[in-house]
Design a protein around this motif. Structure first.
Motif, PDB file in Angstrom:
ATOM      1  N   ALA A 246     111.700  24.873  68.269  1.00 36.21           N
ATOM      2  CA  ALA A 246     111.048  25.586  67.168  1.00 36.21           C
ATOM      3  C   ALA A 246     109.566  25.247  67.105  1.00 36.21           C
ATOM      4  O   ALA A 246     108.726  26.120  66.841  1.00 36.21           O
ATOM      5  CB  ALA A 246     111.735  25.243  65.844  1.00 36.21           C
ATOM      6  N   PHE A 247     109.223  23.979  67.368  1.00 34.90           N
ATOM      7  CA  PHE A 247     107.819  23.563  67.356  1.00 34.90           C
ATOM      8  C   PHE A 247     107.021  24.307  68.418  1.00 34.90           C
ATOM      9  O   PHE A 247     105.970  24.905  68.136  1.00 34.90           O
ATOM     10  CB  PHE A 247     107.729  22.056  67.579  1.00 34.90           C
ATOM     11  CG  PHE A 247     106.317  21.532  67.691  1.00 34.90           C
ATOM     12  CD1 PHE A 247     105.609  21.201  66.552  1.00 34.90           C
ATOM     13  CD2 PHE A 247     105.702  21.389  68.928  1.00 34.90           C
ATOM     14  CE1 PHE A 247     104.297  20.729  66.646  1.00 34.90           C
ATOM     15  CE2 PHE A 247     104.408  20.922  69.026  1.00 34.90           C
ATOM     16  CZ  PHE A 247     103.700  20.587  67.883  1.00 34.90           C
ATOM     17  N   PHE A 248     107.525  24.289  69.651  1.00 33.98           N
ATOM     18  CA  PHE A 248     106.785  24.926  70.742  1.00 33.98           C
ATOM     19  C   PHE A 248     106.807  26.456  70.614  1.00 33.98           C
ATOM     20  O   PHE A 248     105.845  27.128  70.995  1.00 33.98           O
ATOM     21  CB  PHE A 248     107.352  24.486  72.089  1.00 33.98           C
ATOM     22  CG  PHE A 248     106.957  23.101  72.488  1.00 33.98           C
ATOM     23  CD1 PHE A 248     105.664  22.839  72.904  1.00 33.98           C
ATOM     24  CD2 PHE A 248     107.858  22.054  72.420  1.00 33.98           C
ATOM     25  CE1 PHE A 248     105.273  21.552  73.266  1.00 33.98           C
ATOM     26  CE2 PHE A 248     107.486  20.769  72.775  1.00 33.98           C
ATOM     27  CZ  PHE A 248     106.196  20.507  73.197  1.00 33.98           C
ATOM     28  N   GLY A 249     107.909  27.006  70.075  1.00 36.54           N
ATOM     29  CA  GLY A 249     107.941  28.450  69.859  1.00 36.54           C
ATOM     30  C   GLY A 249     106.909  28.890  68.841  1.00 36.54           C
ATOM     31  O   GLY A 249     106.190  29.877  69.046  1.00 36.54           O
ATOM     32  N   ALA A 250     106.824  28.154  67.714  1.00 39.98           N
ATOM     33  CA  ALA A 250     105.823  28.483  66.697  1.00 39.98           C
ATOM     34  C   ALA A 250     104.406  28.307  67.242  1.00 39.98           C
ATOM     35  O   ALA A 250     103.522  29.130  66.986  1.00 39.98           O
ATOM     36  CB  ALA A 250     106.032  27.607  65.462  1.00 39.98           C
ATOM     37  N   ALA A 251     104.199  27.232  68.013  1.00 40.50           N
ATOM     38  CA  ALA A 251     102.872  27.001  68.594  1.00 40.50           C
ATOM     39  C   ALA A 251     102.505  28.099  69.586  1.00 40.50           C
ATOM     40  O   ALA A 251     101.356  28.561  69.618  1.00 40.50           O
ATOM     41  CB  ALA A 251     102.840  25.636  69.281  1.00 40.50           C
ATOM     42  N   GLY A 252     103.477  28.522  70.385  1.00 43.26           N
ATOM     43  CA  GLY A 252     103.208  29.577  71.357  1.00 43.26           C
ATOM     44  C   GLY A 252     102.809  30.884  70.692  1.00 43.26           C
ATOM     45  O   GLY A 252     101.833  31.527  71.109  1.00 43.26           O
ATOM     46  N   PHE A 253     103.536  31.281  69.659  1.00 42.62           N
ATOM     47  CA  PHE A 253     103.191  32.525  68.975  1.00 42.62           C
ATOM     48  C   PHE A 253     101.879  32.391  68.213  1.00 42.62           C
ATOM     49  O   PHE A 253     101.138  33.367  68.076  1.00 42.62           O
ATOM     50  CB  PHE A 253     104.324  32.933  68.031  1.00 42.62           C
ATOM     51  CG  PHE A 253     105.388  33.744  68.696  1.00 42.62           C
ATOM     52  CD1 PHE A 253     105.291  35.118  68.788  1.00 42.62           C
ATOM     53  CD2 PHE A 253     106.484  33.123  69.274  1.00 42.62           C
ATOM     54  CE1 PHE A 253     106.263  35.865  69.414  1.00 42.62           C
ATOM     55  CE2 PHE A 253     107.473  33.863  69.900  1.00 42.62           C
ATOM     56  CZ  PHE A 253     107.364  35.237  69.982  1.00 42.62           C
TER      57      PHE A 253
ATOM     58  N   LEU B 130      95.423  32.066  66.634  1.00 42.31           N
ATOM     59  CA  LEU B 130      95.184  31.183  65.503  1.00 42.31           C
ATOM     60  C   LEU B 130      94.194  30.100  65.931  1.00 42.31           C
ATOM     61  O   LEU B 130      94.318  29.539  67.016  1.00 42.31           O
ATOM     62  CB  LEU B 130      96.501  30.534  65.056  1.00 42.31           C
ATOM     63  CG  LEU B 130      96.433  29.665  63.801  1.00 42.31           C
ATOM     64  CD1 LEU B 130      96.197  30.528  62.576  1.00 42.31           C
ATOM     65  CD2 LEU B 130      97.729  28.870  63.631  1.00 42.31           C
ATOM     66  N   PRO B 131      93.179  29.804  65.122  1.00 43.12           N
ATOM     67  CA  PRO B 131      92.224  28.755  65.494  1.00 43.12           C
ATOM     68  C   PRO B 131      92.921  27.442  65.846  1.00 43.12           C
ATOM     69  O   PRO B 131      93.922  27.072  65.235  1.00 43.12           O
ATOM     70  CB  PRO B 131      91.356  28.616  64.232  1.00 43.12           C
ATOM     71  CG  PRO B 131      91.413  29.965  63.594  1.00 43.12           C
ATOM     72  CD  PRO B 131      92.804  30.471  63.859  1.00 43.12           C
ATOM     73  N   ARG B 132      92.380  26.761  66.826  1.00 43.06           N
ATOM     74  CA  ARG B 132      93.029  25.562  67.371  1.00 43.06           C
ATOM     75  C   ARG B 132      93.258  24.496  66.305  1.00 43.06           C
ATOM     76  O   ARG B 132      94.253  23.768  66.339  1.00 43.06           O
ATOM     77  CB  ARG B 132      92.186  24.998  68.508  1.00 43.06           C
ATOM     78  CG  ARG B 132      92.817  23.819  69.247  1.00 43.06           C
ATOM     79  CD  ARG B 132      91.972  23.413  70.435  1.00 43.06           C
ATOM     80  NE  ARG B 132      91.827  24.512  71.383  1.00 43.06           N
ATOM     81  CZ  ARG B 132      91.089  24.436  72.491  1.00 43.06           C
ATOM     82  NH1 ARG B 132      90.406  23.312  72.760  1.00 43.06           N
ATOM     83  NH2 ARG B 132      91.012  25.461  73.306  1.00 43.06           N
ATOM     84  N   LYS B 133      92.359  24.396  65.341  1.00 44.13           N
ATOM     85  CA  LYS B 133      92.490  23.343  64.338  1.00 44.13           C
ATOM     86  C   LYS B 133      93.668  23.576  63.388  1.00 44.13           C
ATOM     87  O   LYS B 133      94.056  22.655  62.655  1.00 44.13           O
ATOM     88  CB  LYS B 133      91.203  23.221  63.529  1.00 44.13           C
ATOM     89  CG  LYS B 133      90.806  24.498  62.791  1.00 44.13           C
ATOM     90  CD  LYS B 133      89.478  24.305  62.079  1.00 44.13           C
ATOM     91  CE  LYS B 133      89.037  25.583  61.372  1.00 44.13           C
ATOM     92  NZ  LYS B 133      87.720  25.397  60.688  1.00 44.13           N
TER      93      LYS B 133
ATOM     94  N   LEU C  91      96.693  24.883  64.636  1.00 42.36           N
ATOM     95  CA  LEU C  91      97.911  24.994  65.445  1.00 42.36           C
ATOM     96  C   LEU C  91      98.981  23.994  65.017  1.00 42.36           C
ATOM     97  O   LEU C  91     100.165  24.334  64.938  1.00 42.36           O
ATOM     98  CB  LEU C  91      97.575  24.800  66.927  1.00 42.36           C
ATOM     99  CG  LEU C  91      96.924  25.979  67.645  1.00 42.36           C
ATOM    100  CD1 LEU C  91      96.617  25.612  69.094  1.00 42.36           C
ATOM    101  CD2 LEU C  91      97.839  27.197  67.601  1.00 42.36           C
ATOM    102  N   ALA C  92      98.574  22.759  64.765  1.00 42.64           N
ATOM    103  CA  ALA C  92      99.547  21.727  64.396  1.00 42.64           C
ATOM    104  C   ALA C  92     100.249  22.081  63.090  1.00 42.64           C
ATOM    105  O   ALA C  92     101.485  21.970  62.977  1.00 42.64           O
ATOM    106  CB  ALA C  92      98.861  20.369  64.287  1.00 42.64           C
ATOM    107  N   ALA C  93      99.489  22.530  62.098  1.00 45.27           N
ATOM    108  CA  ALA C  93     100.083  22.878  60.801  1.00 45.27           C
ATOM    109  C   ALA C  93     101.039  24.053  60.936  1.00 45.27           C
ATOM    110  O   ALA C  93     102.131  24.056  60.345  1.00 45.27           O
ATOM    111  CB  ALA C  93      98.984  23.206  59.798  1.00 45.27           C
ATOM    112  N   ALA C  94     100.668  25.066  61.717  1.00 49.21           N
ATOM    113  CA  ALA C  94     101.542  26.216  61.923  1.00 49.21           C
ATOM    114  C   ALA C  94     102.820  25.825  62.663  1.00 49.21           C
ATOM    115  O   ALA C  94     103.915  26.296  62.339  1.00 49.21           O
ATOM    116  CB  ALA C  94     100.796  27.312  62.687  1.00 49.21           C
ATOM    117  N   SER C  95     102.695  24.945  63.652  1.00 49.18           N
ATOM    118  CA  SER C  95     103.862  24.518  64.426  1.00 49.18           C
ATOM    119  C   SER C  95     104.808  23.681  63.585  1.00 49.18           C
ATOM    120  O   SER C  95     106.035  23.807  63.700  1.00 49.18           O
ATOM    121  CB  SER C  95     103.410  23.718  65.649  1.00 49.18           C
ATOM    122  OG  SER C  95     102.518  24.478  66.448  1.00 49.18           O
TER     123      SER C  95
END
Length: 261
Positions: free
Chosen positions: A128-135, A141-144, A146-150
């Motif tokens: 789920a973490f990598f799937g959310a990060a990939g999308f 999405l701005p790189r800063k 990415l962690a919060a979205a994932s």
């Protein structure tokens, strides 16, 4: 265009798996006439799971989310048009993959998933973490952020699993998890002063019913209408639960926001 993309994705995946199966059968001396030759060589490889991954990339989750958001904030015409576009996209997606499954006579069996033990749950949360990060990266999405979205993807799937243990239906777990995703996104949006849709899409991605949609198409090709009805019902419950959960959260969020004249 969507029909062609889904058809080519299905054909490419089926052809690749068939090619690998033929190589494995030649190396191991297996019977390539058996549809389970590759799975017998490596039980971790299942065509249905590979095709589900392809389906997930093409499901119009962002359009469905925007359609619900537009209708909720009062832009009914734009929301309705987006929703109709989403339905046409889904029909084209189903038609392309069904044609590929029919041409290759792909297996209609449901491959085993992760067990609900600590190892299986950990693997699902990592996915789920990598799937959310990939999308999130797909939607620039701005790189800063990415962690919060994932992390939102992990939390939404964890809540779905936790609520699912106490419910026999997928509707209520999907509703609670999507409501949390929308609430989490609204909180981050207020904190960072950016639109909440930047976070809600990656957070809700693990909940998108790619697997039930694929099995609905697969069993439709096999004319197993009992399974088609079961998986179609499951897909509808997933989609309705996600929509209701986000709508309820967005409704309360809009009521709590300060009004300006």
């Amino acid at each position: 265009f969507n029909l062609l993309c889904s058809f080519l994705a299905g054909v490419g995946t089926c052809a690749t798996v068939a090619f690998v199966e033929a190589i494995a059968a030649g190396i191991l001396g297996a019977d390539i006439s058996s549809t389970n030759a590759l799975q017998g060589a490596n039980p971790l490889i299942h065509l249905d799971k590979i095709l589900i991954g392809e389906v997930m990339l093409l499901i119009p989750g962002i359009f469905m989310t925007n359609a619900i958001h537009d209708m909720l904030v009062g832009d009914t015409v734009a929301g309705t048009m987006r929703f109709v576009e989403t339905m046409l996209w889904a029909v084209a997606l189903a038609g392309g993959f069904m044609t590929a499954i029919f041409l290759f006579d792909a297996s209609h069996n449901v491959g085993p998933g992760f067990e609900l033990n600590w190892m299986g749950v950990t693997a699902q949360l990592i996915a789920a973490f990598f799937g959310a990060a990939g999308f999130a990266m797909i939607f620039h999405l701005p790189r800063k952020y990415l962690a919060a979205a994932s992390i939102g993807g992990i939390l939404s799937w964890a809540i779905y699993l936790a609520v699912g243990c106490a419910s026999s239906s997928v509707f209520f777990p999907a509703l609670v998890a999507s409501a949390f995703s929308a609430l989490y996104s609204e909180a981050l949006a207020q904190w960072r002063d950016i639109p909440s849709l930047l976070f809600v899409i990656p957070s809700v991605i693990p909940l998108i019913p790619g697997a039930p949609l694929y099995y609905t198409m697969s069993f439709a090709v096999a004319a197993d209408w009992t399974q088609v009805a079961a998986y179609a019902m499951r897909t509808g419950q997933f989609a309705l639960g996600i929509a209701v959960g986000m709508c309820v959260t967005w409704l309360f969020a809009s009521l709590l926001k300060p009004r300006t004249r």
